[in-house]
Design a protein around this motif. Sequence first.
Motif, PDB file in Angstrom:
ATOM      1  N   VAL A  13       0.832  -1.202   0.000  1.00  0.00           N
ATOM      2  CA  VAL A  13       0.000   0.000   0.000  1.00  0.00           C
ATOM      3  C   VAL A  13       0.865   1.249   0.000  1.00  0.00           C
ATOM      4  O   VAL A  13       1.996   1.250   0.488  1.00  0.00           O
ATOM      5  CB  VAL A  13      -0.961   0.030   1.209  1.00  0.00           C
ATOM      6  CG1 VAL A  13      -1.991  -1.078   1.103  1.00  0.00           C
ATOM      7  CG2 VAL A  13      -0.199  -0.072   2.523  1.00  0.00           C
ATOM      8  N   VAL A  14       0.289   2.308  -0.551  1.00  0.00           N
ATOM      9  CA  VAL A  14       0.913   3.632  -0.566  1.00  0.00           C
ATOM     10  C   VAL A  14      -0.123   4.616  -0.042  1.00  0.00           C
ATOM     11  O   VAL A  14      -1.315   4.503  -0.355  1.00  0.00           O
ATOM     12  CB  VAL A  14       1.352   4.035  -1.991  1.00  0.00           C
ATOM     13  CG1 VAL A  14       1.932   5.447  -1.991  1.00  0.00           C
ATOM     14  CG2 VAL A  14       2.369   3.044  -2.546  1.00  0.00           C
ATOM     15  N   ALA A  15       0.322   5.560   0.772  1.00  0.00           N
ATOM     16  CA  ALA A  15      -0.600   6.563   1.309  1.00  0.00           C
ATOM     17  C   ALA A  15       0.108   7.900   1.406  1.00  0.00           C
ATOM     18  O   ALA A  15       1.336   7.970   1.380  1.00  0.00           O
ATOM     19  CB  ALA A  15      -1.121   6.142   2.680  1.00  0.00           C
ATOM     20  N   TYR A  16      -0.674   8.970   1.500  1.00  0.00           N
ATOM     21  CA  TYR A  16      -0.121  10.291   1.781  1.00  0.00           C
ATOM     22  C   TYR A  16      -0.892  10.883   2.947  1.00  0.00           C
ATOM     23  O   TYR A  16      -2.088  10.683   3.094  1.00  0.00           O
ATOM     24  CB  TYR A  16      -0.179  11.210   0.550  1.00  0.00           C
ATOM     25  CG  TYR A  16      -1.526  11.294  -0.138  1.00  0.00           C
ATOM     26  CD1 TYR A  16      -2.546  12.119   0.334  1.00  0.00           C
ATOM     27  CD2 TYR A  16      -1.771  10.548  -1.289  1.00  0.00           C
ATOM     28  CE1 TYR A  16      -3.762  12.202  -0.307  1.00  0.00           C
ATOM     29  CE2 TYR A  16      -2.994  10.618  -1.942  1.00  0.00           C
ATOM     30  CZ  TYR A  16      -3.982  11.450  -1.441  1.00  0.00           C
ATOM     31  OH  TYR A  16      -5.206  11.519  -2.081  1.00  0.00           O
ATOM     32  N   ALA A  34       0.948   8.675  -6.324  1.00  0.00           N
ATOM     33  CA  ALA A  34       0.507   7.925  -7.497  1.00  0.00           C
ATOM     34  C   ALA A  34       1.699   7.329  -8.239  1.00  0.00           C
ATOM     35  O   ALA A  34       1.654   6.176  -8.695  1.00  0.00           O
ATOM     36  CB  ALA A  34      -0.301   8.819  -8.429  1.00  0.00           C
ATOM     37  N   ALA A  35       2.773   8.100  -8.333  1.00  0.00           N
ATOM     38  CA  ALA A  35       3.977   7.603  -9.011  1.00  0.00           C
ATOM     39  C   ALA A  35       4.587   6.441  -8.239  1.00  0.00           C
ATOM     40  O   ALA A  35       5.033   5.443  -8.835  1.00  0.00           O
ATOM     41  CB  ALA A  35       4.984   8.739  -9.170  1.00  0.00           C
ATOM     42  N   LEU A  36       4.614   6.539  -6.925  1.00  0.00           N
ATOM     43  CA  LEU A  36       5.169   5.463  -6.097  1.00  0.00           C
ATOM     44  C   LEU A  36       4.312   4.202  -6.190  1.00  0.00           C
ATOM     45  O   LEU A  36       4.836   3.082  -6.244  1.00  0.00           O
ATOM     46  CB  LEU A  36       5.270   5.922  -4.642  1.00  0.00           C
ATOM     47  CG  LEU A  36       6.366   6.952  -4.339  1.00  0.00           C
ATOM     48  CD1 LEU A  36       6.177   7.534  -2.942  1.00  0.00           C
ATOM     49  CD2 LEU A  36       7.745   6.307  -4.459  1.00  0.00           C
ATOM     50  N   GLU A  85       5.100   2.599  -9.458  1.00  0.00           N
ATOM     51  CA  GLU A  85       6.447   2.030  -9.463  1.00  0.00           C
ATOM     52  C   GLU A  85       6.529   0.732  -8.673  1.00  0.00           C
ATOM     53  O   GLU A  85       7.211  -0.215  -9.079  1.00  0.00           O
ATOM     54  CB  GLU A  85       7.427   3.053  -8.885  1.00  0.00           C
ATOM     55  CG  GLU A  85       8.863   2.559  -8.785  1.00  0.00           C
ATOM     56  CD  GLU A  85       9.792   3.565  -8.123  1.00  0.00           C
ATOM     57  OE1 GLU A  85      10.940   3.192  -7.813  1.00  0.00           O
ATOM     58  OE2 GLU A  85       9.357   4.724  -7.902  1.00  0.00           O
ATOM     59  N   HIS A  86       5.825   0.666  -7.547  1.00  0.00           N
ATOM     60  CA  HIS A  86       5.951  -0.481  -6.646  1.00  0.00           C
ATOM     61  C   HIS A  86       4.769  -1.453  -6.735  1.00  0.00           C
ATOM     62  O   HIS A  86       4.720  -2.429  -5.979  1.00  0.00           O
ATOM     63  CB  HIS A  86       6.103   0.007  -5.205  1.00  0.00           C
ATOM     64  CG  HIS A  86       7.363   0.778  -4.967  1.00  0.00           C
ATOM     65  ND1 HIS A  86       8.564   0.177  -4.684  1.00  0.00           N
ATOM     66  CD2 HIS A  86       7.610   2.120  -4.990  1.00  0.00           C
ATOM     67  CE1 HIS A  86       9.506   1.104  -4.524  1.00  0.00           C
ATOM     68  NE2 HIS A  86       8.955   2.285  -4.711  1.00  0.00           N
ATOM     69  N   GLY A  87       3.825  -1.170  -7.615  1.00  0.00           N
ATOM     70  CA  GLY A  87       2.673  -2.055  -7.738  1.00  0.00           C
ATOM     71  C   GLY A  87       1.784  -2.040  -6.516  1.00  0.00           C
ATOM     72  O   GLY A  87       1.140  -3.047  -6.178  1.00  0.00           O
ATOM     73  N   GLY A  88       1.716  -0.896  -5.838  1.00  0.00           N
ATOM     74  CA  GLY A  88       0.936  -0.791  -4.612  1.00  0.00           C
ATOM     75  C   GLY A  88      -0.445  -0.202  -4.841  1.00  0.00           C
ATOM     76  O   GLY A  88      -0.721   0.411  -5.874  1.00  0.00           O
TER      77      GLY A  88
END
Length: 324
Positions: free
Chosen positions: A73-76, A134-136, A139-142
């Motif tokens: 997962v990716v979050a901000y 969004a870019a991360l 890039e990481h498939g998250g």
Amino acid sequence: MSARTTVTPADVRAAARALDGVAHRTPVMRSRQLDEMLGCEVHLKAENLQRTGAFKLRGAYWALSRLPAGTPVVAYSAGNHAQAVALAAREQGRTAIIVMPADAPRAKREATAGYGAQVVLYDRYTESREEIAAALASEHGGTLIPPFDHPDIVAGQGTAALELFEEAGQLDALFVPCGGGGLLGGSLLAAAELAPGCAVLGVEPEAGDDVQRSLATGTRVLIDVPRTIADGAQTRQVGAIPFPLIQEHCAGIRTVSDAQLAEAMALLATRLKTVVEPTGALGLAGLRAEPGAWSGRRVGVILSGGNVDLDVFARLVGGAAAAA
């Protein structure tokens, strides 16, 4: 963002069942002195005592739990959602990358990293956290888990108000801190089921009055990053998912100054011996800004978080106490 955009009271109930034994059922605090000062019966939902120090764990854990096992997962986030996603990811065996502003409270940055997440810093005034995240994710498939504009986030946050109504019973009003609208939207859903006669009011900082403006115009207004001590409410635009709920159900949006937030923090520290961050004090500051409006009534307030650097807390509370 999730393709699903609708949220119902049933979703809040489902989140509550999933969070049983995961999120703390935080206490509802009372103070005779506070009742006398405000002229009403005040019920404070102490989410500053929640795991990670804020209500955000509710939505983050519920949203992550609905993803396939092992999905990164990716979050901000300015800090509270960051910590919540980091902890939820760790407990569910996921990796997490969190985009945080470089000027976020040190305690929030360190706690996020301490839960095992990779922290990526950015300048909130010159860079877009959404674009970086969004870019991360690409890039990481998250999977990107935003802090408020997600149906499972809204449903999870609503469980705080759900518990308050279950414990306190019928309330005449409920004051809810408002940044992107996730907590307010979820609280409105809880009230619709358990307390349909309750006037639910959102409270945002004066410098970040985008929700108030959005209600006035009927469309989501985009503003510059607010300059306010309420770092958790430095949002530029209310979420697309909670906004229709706010339009349909909210009794109004109030705004308060930074000075009023510091005064509310000082009141909570001196009268209830509890540490609440500036954003977490929005609800109480909003109630205090309407002297006599709820005289003799039963009023709920959500204290949304307590994550604040101690030097900042001492400065704000000490300054407010001295001014008083």
